[in-house]
Design an enzyme around this catalytic site. Structure first.
Site, PDB file in Angstrom:
ATOM      1  N   THR A   1      48.040 -26.692 -45.202  1.00 35.30           N
ATOM      2  CA  THR A   1      46.770 -26.245 -44.942  1.00 35.30           C
ATOM      3  C   THR A   1      45.905 -25.676 -45.961  1.00 35.30           C
ATOM      4  O   THR A   1      44.763 -26.276 -46.335  1.00 35.30           O
ATOM      5  CB  THR A   1      46.307 -25.500 -43.708  1.00 35.30           C
ATOM      6  OG1 THR A   1      47.205 -26.130 -42.430  1.00 35.30           O
ATOM      7  CG2 THR A   1      45.036 -25.641 -43.192  1.00 35.30           C
ATOM      8  N   CYS A   2      46.449 -24.985 -46.517  1.00 34.51           N
ATOM      9  CA  CYS A   2      45.613 -24.105 -47.781  1.00 34.51           C
ATOM     10  C   CYS A   2      45.486 -25.109 -49.060  1.00 34.51           C
ATOM     11  O   CYS A   2      44.372 -25.250 -49.423  1.00 34.51           O
ATOM     12  CB  CYS A   2      46.417 -22.865 -48.067  1.00 34.51           C
ATOM     13  SG  CYS A   2      46.764 -21.563 -46.866  1.00 34.51           S
ATOM     14  N   ALA A   3      46.648 -25.892 -49.241  1.00 33.83           N
ATOM     15  CA  ALA A   3      46.597 -26.851 -50.192  1.00 33.83           C
ATOM     16  C   ALA A   3      45.481 -28.096 -49.898  1.00 33.83           C
ATOM     17  O   ALA A   3      44.834 -28.391 -50.734  1.00 33.83           O
ATOM     18  CB  ALA A   3      48.042 -27.436 -50.303  1.00 33.83           C
TER      19      ALA A   3
END
Length: 165
Positions: free
Chosen positions: A59-61
């Site tokens: 999700t961060c990526a």
């Protein structure tokens, strides 16, 4: 303290986010070349603070990729991607992905950014990392949008953040 979830399990953050109309706290963060920057360095520019636990999660990526794509379309605005990852990890990720429109900044030294912005996770398996947050600032460093994502695995509302610019 804000209550968010990780996999549906409640966890807490260290405080409350800066809210619309507030001046954003100044910060000192580390770029991927190990130089230090502050919020003052971006005065006169609109700023999107894309804050997350770690660049090495899906999700961060995804948020970094999405904001990188959108950043190329913005006028007088910068997207700052902020985490506690080492600057080397941030540089490796963006280099491998070809992401050149965002500025990666690390809070690895003392976590003061997460504490000052009230978004440090204080319990659970991610304690000490940043929660997923998007804060948008105008040219004077005043908050015009903030979102604490309730479930860490969820992506932020990109449209709402970008519309506030």
């Amino acid at each position: 303290m804000a209550s968010i979830t990780l996999g549906g399990n409640p966890i807490l953050t260290s405080g409350e986010l800066p809210v619309k109309g507030m001046k954003a706290p100044n910060f000192k963060l580390v770029k991927d070349d190990l130089s230090t920057v502050s919020l003052e360095d971006f005065r006169g520019t609109k700023v999107v603070l894309n804050i997350f636990p770690s660049i090495d999660t899906g999700t961060c990526a995804a948020s970094v990729r999405t904001f990188n794509e959108e950043a190329s379309k913005l006028k007088n605005a910068k997207v700052l991607c902020i985490s506690r990852d080492l600057p080397f990890a941030q540089k490796r990720f963006c280099g491998a992905e070809g992401l050149e429109n965002v500025v990666n900044l690390s809070d690895f030294k003392d976590g003061s950014f997460g504490k000052d912005y009230g978004l440090e996770i204080v319990d659970g398996p991610l304690a000490g990392l940043h929660s997923r947050v998007v804060i948008v600032l105008d040219e004077n460093g005043t908050v015009v949008h903030s979102q604490q994502v309730n479930e860490i695995a969820d992506e932020p509302n990109y449209e709402s953040a970008l519309a506030s610019l």
